[in-house]
Design an enzyme around this catalytic site. Structure first.
Site, PDB file in Angstrom:
ATOM      1  N   ASP A  68     143.312  75.672 -40.626  1.00  0.00           N
ATOM      2  CA  ASP A  68     142.967  74.861 -41.278  1.00  0.00           C
ATOM      3  C   ASP A  68     142.023  73.889 -40.389  1.00  0.00           C
ATOM      4  O   ASP A  68     142.550  73.282 -39.545  1.00  0.00           O
ATOM      5  CB  ASP A  68     144.167  73.909 -41.720  1.00  0.00           C
ATOM      6  CG  ASP A  68     143.740  72.825 -42.763  1.00  0.00           C
ATOM      7  OD1 ASP A  68     143.131  72.620 -43.824  1.00  0.00           O
ATOM      8  OD2 ASP A  68     143.823  71.751 -42.008  1.00  0.00           O
ATOM      9  N   TYR A  73     137.476  66.162 -38.712  1.00  0.00           N
ATOM     10  CA  TYR A  73     137.996  66.596 -37.279  1.00  0.00           C
ATOM     11  C   TYR A  73     136.804  66.816 -36.270  1.00  0.00           C
ATOM     12  O   TYR A  73     136.470  67.734 -35.881  1.00  0.00           O
ATOM     13  CB  TYR A  73     138.880  67.805 -37.512  1.00  0.00           C
ATOM     14  CG  TYR A  73     140.062  67.809 -38.254  1.00  0.00           C
ATOM     15  CD1 TYR A  73     140.629  66.455 -39.023  1.00  0.00           C
ATOM     16  CD2 TYR A  73     140.606  68.919 -38.704  1.00  0.00           C
ATOM     17  CE1 TYR A  73     141.700  66.450 -39.725  1.00  0.00           C
ATOM     18  CE2 TYR A  73     141.757  68.830 -39.911  1.00  0.00           C
ATOM     19  CZ  TYR A  73     142.077  67.671 -40.398  1.00  0.00           C
ATOM     20  OH  TYR A  73     143.218  67.715 -41.072  1.00  0.00           O
ATOM     21  N   LYS A  97     137.981  70.901 -45.898  1.00  0.00           N
ATOM     22  CA  LYS A  97     138.198  69.913 -46.852  1.00  0.00           C
ATOM     23  C   LYS A  97     136.668  69.391 -47.143  1.00  0.00           C
ATOM     24  O   LYS A  97     135.805  69.439 -46.582  1.00  0.00           O
ATOM     25  CB  LYS A  97     139.035  68.929 -46.235  1.00  0.00           C
ATOM     26  CG  LYS A  97     140.226  69.609 -45.737  1.00  0.00           C
ATOM     27  CD  LYS A  97     141.088  68.709 -44.870  1.00  0.00           C
ATOM     28  CE  LYS A  97     142.461  69.212 -44.583  1.00  0.00           C
ATOM     29  NZ  LYS A  97     142.324  70.068 -43.417  1.00  0.00           N
TER      30      LYS A  97
END
Length: 355
Positions: A68, A73, A97
Site C-alpha cells: 500500500d 507518502y 490513494k
C-alpha cells in the site's frame, strides 16, 4: 506476463507462506500480512533507495505481496520506489490513494528538510482535491509514478474531520456532489481499478460513506488495535453485513504497541502518548511478558482474528523490520494471554482472538 494481463488470472500466493483472504466479492485476494509503504516516502527519517528496494524485495520474497502506497507518502517518492520493485512481479497487489494532487514547487524555491513529517527531496506540494477531475488526474499521475497499467485498490485518502477540521464539509461535498464518487465508479467499471476503498483514521466517516458509495474495502488506520476496539460496535458488523473487507493500518498505534513504554517518549496517534495511554500499554506489556509474548506480536496477531479483516499492513522501511514483522506474525501465543487481557478489561469482551 504483464500486470495488465496478469490481473485477469486467478490470484495465487508466490511462496505459500502466508494465507490469503478475499477483498469483498470482487475476486481479488491479499495476503494476511502486507507492506505499508509510507516509511518509503522518508517518513520522519531518510531511507536510501537501496534500503527501500531491499526491504520490498525481502518482503515480496517472504509472501508480503500486498503493498500500500499513496501520492502523499514522500510526495511521490514512495510510489516511485514501490513501482520500481513490483513492476516485474505481476502477482503483487497494489493499492494507492486519491484526494491529494502533487503540484510542482515554485521554481527555485528551497525545500524544507521535513514537510508534513516527510524528509523527501521530491519537489512537489500536496493539494487536496476530491473532485471528479481531481480523482481522475490523481489516478493517472499514480500510474505514471508507479509505471503500472492498473491499480488493484484505489482508496479515498484522509476524507475525515481530523484531517480537514472546519473544511471537512467542503471536502466531502467535493467527493459527493463534485463527482469524486462518480469518477471512482467510472474507473472501476472501466477496469482501470479493481476495488474502491476509503483510507482513514476515523470510524464515523466510514459509516457515512457506506451510505453514499459501494465500497469494497476500508483501510482503517489505528482504530482497531490492541489498544482500541471501538470498531466492533457499529463499523465491523455493517462491514460483515455488506461484504466490505477491512485492511488494518497502524496496528501499533503509531509505535507504542511496538516499542512499549520505554523512553524516549512513545508515540500514539502520531503524537507523544498521553499518560492514560502509557499506563494502559504498561498493563498490556506486563501481561504479555508474563506469558513470554512480545507486545508487538500480540498487537499484530490480534487484529487478524476478526473475520472482516483481510490484511494488516504495518509500515516498513528496511530488511530488519520486514524480518521482525514476519517473526511477530508467526510467534506462538497461548490462549491464556487473551483470556487474561479480557479478564483485566484490556480487551473488548466480544473481540475475536486468535486460535
Amino acid at each position: 506476463m504483464g500486470r495488465d494481463a496478469a490481473y485477469l488470472q486467478p490470484r495465487r500466493a508466490m511462496s505459500g507462506t502466508l494465507p490469503r483472504r478475499p477483498i469483498g466479492r470482487i475476486g481479488l485476494s491479499v495476503p494476511c500480512l502486507g507492506f505499508g509503504a509510507a516509511p518509503l516516502g522518508n517518513l520522519y527519517r531518510a531511507v536510501s533507495d537501496q534500503a527501500a528496494r531491499d526491504a520490498l524485495d525481502t518482503a515480496l520474497d517472504a509472501g508480503l505481496t500486498y503493498v500500500d502506497t499513496a501520492p502523499y507518502y514522500g510526495f511521490g517518492l514512495s510510489e516511485r520506489r514501490v513501482g520500481d520493485a513490483v513492476r516485474s512481479r505481476p502477482d503483487t497487489v497494489i493499492s494507492t490513494k486519491v484526494g491529494r494532487l502533487l503540484e510542482p514547487v515554485a521554481g527555485g524555491m528551497p525545500l524544507a528538510e521535513e514537510r508534513y513529517g516527510y524528509r523527501s527531496p521530491m519537489p512537489f506540494e500536496p493539494v487536496f482535491d476530491y473532485s471528479y477531475d481531481g480523482v481522475l488526474r490523481s489516478h493517472e499521475d499514480s500510474l505514471q509514478r508507479l509505471g503500472l497499467a492498473r491499480i488493484d485498490i484505489l482508496y479515498v485518502h484522509d476524507i475525515d474531520s481530523a484531517t480537514h477540521g472546519a473544511s471537512h464539509p467542503a471536502r466531502l461535498d467535493q467527493l459527493v456532489a463534485g463527482g469524486g464518487i462518480r469518477a471512482l465508479r467510472r474507473l472501476r467499471e472501466e477496469g482501470s481499478i479493481g476495488a474502491i476503498g476509503v483510507g482513514v483514521n476515523e470510524i464515523d466517516i466510514c459509516l457515512d460513506l457506506m451510505d453514499r458509495i459501494e465500497l469494497d474495502v476500508i483501510l482503517l488506520a489505528g482504530r482497531y488495535t490492541l489498544l482500541e476496539q471501538g470498531a466492533l460496535d457499529l463499523l465491523f458488523p455493517r462491514c460483515l453485513a455488506n461484504n466490505i473487507s477491512v485492511v488494518i493500518g497502524g496496528p501499533y498505534n503509531s509505535g507504542i504497541l511496538a516499542t512499549g513504554t520505554l523512553p524516549p517518549t512513545p508515540h500514539y496517534n502520531y503524537a507523544p502518548a498521553p499518560a492514560v495511554i502509557v499506563e494502559r500499554v504498561r498493563k498490556l506489556q506486563q501481561i504479555c511478558a508474563a506469558h513470554d509474548v512480545l507486545l508487538g506480536a500480540a498487537a499484530l496477531q490480534f487484529v487478524l482474528a476478526h473475520p472482516v479483516v483481510a490484511s494488516v499492513i504495518p509500515g516498513l522501511s528496511n530488511v530488519d523490520e520486514v524480518r521482525e514483522t514476519v517473526a511477530r506474525a508467526q510467534a506462538p501465543i497461548p490462549q491464556a494471554l487473551w483470556a487474561e487481557l479480557k479478564a483485566e478489561g484490556l480487551l473488548h469482551p466480544q473481540a475475536p482472538v486468535p486460535d
